[in-house]
Enzyme design. Structure first.
Site, short mmCIF file in Angstrom:
data_model
loop_
_atom_site.label_atom_id
_atom_site.label_comp_id
_atom_site.label_asym_id
_atom_site.label_seq_id
_atom_site.Cartn_x
_atom_site.Cartn_y
_atom_site.Cartn_z
N ASN A 22 -91.76 13.97 -56.81
CA ASN A 22 -92.22 12.60 -56.56
C ASN A 22 -91.12 11.57 -56.78
O ASN A 22 -91.12 10.50 -56.15
CB ASN A 22 -93.43 12.27 -57.44
CG ASN A 22 -93.16 12.45 -58.91
OD1 ASN A 22 -92.86 13.58 -59.35
ND2 ASN A 22 -93.25 11.39 -59.69
N ASP A 63 -87.63 16.47 -58.84
CA ASP A 63 -87.26 15.38 -59.76
C ASP A 63 -85.86 15.62 -60.31
O ASP A 63 -85.68 16.05 -61.45
CB ASP A 63 -88.28 15.23 -60.88
CG ASP A 63 -89.56 14.56 -60.41
OD1 ASP A 63 -89.66 14.27 -59.20
OD2 ASP A 63 -90.43 14.31 -61.24
N HIS A 121 -100.79 14.38 -65.67
CA HIS A 121 -100.93 15.00 -64.35
C HIS A 121 -102.04 16.04 -64.28
O HIS A 121 -102.03 16.91 -63.41
CB HIS A 121 -99.60 15.61 -63.90
CG HIS A 121 -98.46 14.66 -63.90
ND1 HIS A 121 -98.44 13.51 -63.16
CD2 HIS A 121 -97.28 14.67 -64.60
CE1 HIS A 121 -97.30 12.85 -63.38
NE2 HIS A 121 -96.60 13.52 -64.24
#
Length: 580
Positions: free
Chosen positions: A291, A234, A383
Site C-alpha cells: 500500500n 512496502d 489490519h
C-alpha cells in the site's frame, strides 16, 4: 571437528533426507543436537512470545546525507544496481544514471542520451557477452501551492540471457561509449527447475523502510548469505514525508492533516536503491507492491515509482502486469499476487492465476509458494480482516492446487499460522507467515485482536483497495463473534520484533523456515522461531492428477536412493570413528 560432532551431523542429514514421517528432526548447533519441530506435529497450541516493550518501538528514518543513502557516483555512472530473475536462464539487471530533480519546475532527462549496456562473463575481467536494454524516466507531479514535483534519473533495464544454471557471472553495466561503466559485480544463477535442486537460502522481508532497524535487518540478512530475496511490499515509506522532505512521520494523517494530497518524497526511493545496492547487485530481489507504493498523484496516476523502477518477469510468466507474476527458483514455483489491483474471480489477475496454476508441473517444481502484501490470516488488531474480500475470492483456488506456503507483510509483527483453510485447521492448507516488520518508521504492532479491549470495530481496518467483507465467525470457538476471545487456534506463533525470515528447502518434502529477529539484546539466540515445513501431497489429494502421481513415483525412487546413500555414509562414519 571431533568424531562425535561428525556423527551428529551425519545423523541429522540422514534423518532429514530419508524421512517423510519423522515427528522430530535433529540438527547440530554448537556441537549438540537440537530438536526442531515439523508441521507433522501440528496443529500446535497457540504461543505468544512477549518482550520488553522498549524493544518494540519504531525508529527514526536515516537522513538523506547518511553514508548508506547519499549518492557516491557522478554524471552518468550507474548506481542503485539491482538484479531480478527473468527466467531460469536469464536475469534482469537494473540501475539508475543521471540526476533526479525535485522542485516546482522540473525537466525530465532524455533517456536516449545514455546507453543501457551490460558486459558479462564467467571470469573476472573477461566479458564474453554484451546485451543492451531500455531506459526510461518517470515523474511524480503535485500541482498544488507549496508542493514540489519530482522527476527521476534515467532508469535502465537490461535482460541478459543464455545463462548457465548454478554458475557465477561477473558483470559491469552502464554506457560503454561515454564511457561510464560501473565497477565489476558478481552474481550466481539459481539451479534449473528440478525436484532435487533448490536455492541455497531464500530471504523474505516485508515493510522494510530506511531506519536504523532497517539497517540491522539488512546487515543480518547479508550475514545469512541468501541466494534469493522476496520483498513482500512496502519498500521505502517515501509517502511518510511531505514533498519538501524534512522529518518523516509514523502517522501521516496525524502529522499532516491539511495536506491537499498524500505526498511522497521521491528522493527516498533513490536513497533506498543505494541502501540496498550492496545486496541487490549480487542477489536477485523479487518484489511485489504494497500500500505504501500506491503514491497517488494528479490525473489518478498511482504506483509510478514501483512500475518504473523494478523489472519483474511479468511477460515471461504470461501476466503482462507488474502487479502479479510468477517465477521458478529451482524446485520452487513462486506466485506473486497483487492486492491493490482487481483480484475478483471475474478479473484478469484471477484468470492469469488459474492458468498459471493449471500449467504447473509438480514433478518439476514440487514446492508451490505464494506472496502478497496484506495477510489473510492475522490475529493482530492492526489490519484485522482488512483483506477478507481477497481471501474469499482467491483462497479456494490456491487450496485446490495445494499451495504450500504463503508470505505476507503489512502487519508490523511476526506471525506463523498452523495449516489452515477458511479459518479451519486443515492439514492440507498452506502455512501462512507474516513478516511485516523489516524495520520501518511505523511502530511494531503489539496489540492483538483477542486482547481485552483491543478488538477493532467492523468499521475499522478499511482496505485502500477493494471492498469490505468483514464477517463474524459462524462456527468454532469464536462462533457469532467478530474477534476471538483468545489467540485463535490457527495462529501457531506470534511475537512483536523486527527481523527477516530465511527459507531453506532441503528436498521435495522438507523446508526449514527460520525467523531471525534483530534484537540481539534479548540475551539469547536471535533465531526467534524455526520449523520444518513438510509437504504431504499423497494425503491431500484423494485422486491425484497424473502430474502429482508422477511426482509421488519419482519421490519414492529418489527417497529410496537417498536413504541408501545416507545410511551408507552413516555406517562408514561409525566404522571410521571406531578405527581412530
Amino acid at each position: 571437528m571431533g568424531n562425535c560432532e561428525a556423527l551428529k551431523i551425519l545423523l541429522a542429514i540422514f534423518l532429514i533426507t530419508t524421512t517423510t514421517t519423522t515427528k522430530v528432526v535433529l540438527v547440530v548447533a554448537g556441537g549438540t543436537l537440537q530438536r526442531i519441530p515439523t508441521t507433522l506435529q501440528g496443529p500446535f497450541e497457540p504461543v505468544t512470545r512477549r518482550f520488553d516493550p522498549s524493544l518494540r518501538r519504531g525508529s527514526d528514518d536515516l537522513p538523506m546525507n547518511h553514508t548508506r543513502l547519499k549518492k557516491n557516483v557522478t554524471s552518468n555512472f550507474p548506481e542503485q544496481i539491482a538484479l531480478a530473475i527473468s527466467s531460469p536462464t536469464s536475469m534482469w539487471v537494473s540501475w539508475v544514471s543521471g540526476d533526479a530533480q525535485i522542485g516546482s519546475n522540473v525537466t525530465p532527462l532524455d533517456p536516449s542520451t545514455v546507453a543501457s549496456d551490460v558486459w558479462y562473463g564467467k571470469q573476472s575481467g573477461k566479458y564474453t557477452s554484451k546485451r543492451g536494454g531500455n531506459a526510461t524516466v518517470y515523474s511524480q507531479l503535485y500541482p498544488f501551492k507549496g508542493l514540489l514535483n519530482y522527476t527521476s534519473g534515467i532508469i535502465h533495464h537490461v535482460k541478459i540471457d543464455g545463462l548457465d544454471p548454478g554458475t557465477k557471472y561477473y558483470y559491469k553495466c552502464g554506457d560503454s561509449k561515454i564511457p561510464a561503466m560501473s565497477a565489476e559485480h558478481v552474481f550466481e544463477t539459481l539451479p534449473l527447475p528440478s525436484p532435487t535442486s533448490y536455492p541455497h537460502r531464500i530471504a523474505v522481508i516485508g515493510d522494510l523502510g530506511l531506519t536504523s532497524n532497517s539497517s540491522t535487518t539488512v546487515d543480518h540478512l547479508i550475514q545469512n548469505d541468501p541466494s534469493l530475496i522476496l520483498m513482500v511490499g512496502d519498500l521505502t515509506y517515501a509517502n511518510q514525508y511531505l514533498t519538501t522532505g524534512g522529518k518523516a512521520a509514523s502517522c501521516y494523517s496525524c502529522a499532516f492533516p491539511d495536506a491537499p494530497i498524500r505526498e511522497t518524497y521521491q528522493p527516498r526511493w533513490d536513497g533506498w536503491g543505494r541502501f540496498m545496492e550492496p545486496l541487490t547487485s549480487r542477489v536477485p530481489m523479487m518484489v511485489i507492491e504494497g500500500n505504501h507504493e500506491i503514491e497517488p498523484q494528479v490525473a489518478g496516476i498511482t504506483f509510478k515509482s514501483y512500475l518504473t523502477r523494478f523489472a519483474v518477469p511479468s511477460e515471461e510468466s504470461g501476466s503482462n502486469s507488474n502487479f502479479y507474476y510468477s517465477f521458478n527458483a529451482g524446485g520452487v514455483h513462486f506466485i506473486m499476487l497483487g492486492a491493490y489491483v482487481d483480484y475478483n474471480s471475474t478479473g484478469a489477475q484471477y484468470a492469469w492465476l488459474k492458468e498459471d496454476l493449471h500449467k504447473l508441473d509438480r514433478t518439476v517444481t514440487p514446492w508451490l509458494a505464494a506472496a502478497w502484501h496484506p495477510p489473510w490470516y492475522n490475529s493482530y488488531s492492526s489490519h484485522y480482516q482488512e483483506f477478507e474480500c481477497m481471501r474469499q475470492e482467491m483462497e479456494a483456488l490456491l487450496y485446490q492446487y495445494g499451495v504450500d506456503i504463503v508470505f505476507s507483510g503489512h502487519v508490523h509483527a511476526y506471525e506463523r499460522m498452523n495449516r489452515v483453510y477458511n479459518y479451519t485447521l486443515d492439514a492440507c492448507g498452506p502455512v501462512y507467515i507474516t513478516v511485516g516488520d523489516g524495520g520501518n518508521i511505523e511502530q511494531v504492532d503489539v496489540d492483538h485482536a483477542d486482547d481485552p479491549g483491543k478488538c477493532p470495530s467492523a468499521g475499522e481496518n478499511l482496505p485502500e483497495f477493494g471492498g469490505v467483507c468483514h464477517l463474524n465467525f459462524t462456527s468454532g470457538p469464536a462462533k457469532g463473534k467478530f474477534c476471538w476471545s483468545k489467540q485463535p487456534e490457527w495462529s501457531a506463533y506470534r511475537e512483536s520484533s523486527f527481523g527477516h525470515g530465511i527459507l531453506e528447502v532441503v528436498n521435495s518434502t522438507y523446508a526449514l523456515w527460520t525467523w531471525h529477529r534483530n534484537q540481539d539484546n534479548y540475551k539469547e539466540d536471535s533465531r526467534g522461531d524455526h520449523i520444518y515445513i513438510v509437504r504431504q501431497p499423497e494425503l491431500c489429494f484423494d485422486t491425484p492428477p497424473a502430474k502429482q502421481r508422477g511426482q509421488q513415483t519419482n519421490e519414492t525412487a529418489a527417497t529410496s536412493a537417498k536413504w541408501m546413500q545416507a545410511f551408507s555414509l552413516f555406517i562408514m562414519a561409525i566404522i571410521v570413528t571406531r578405527s581412530l
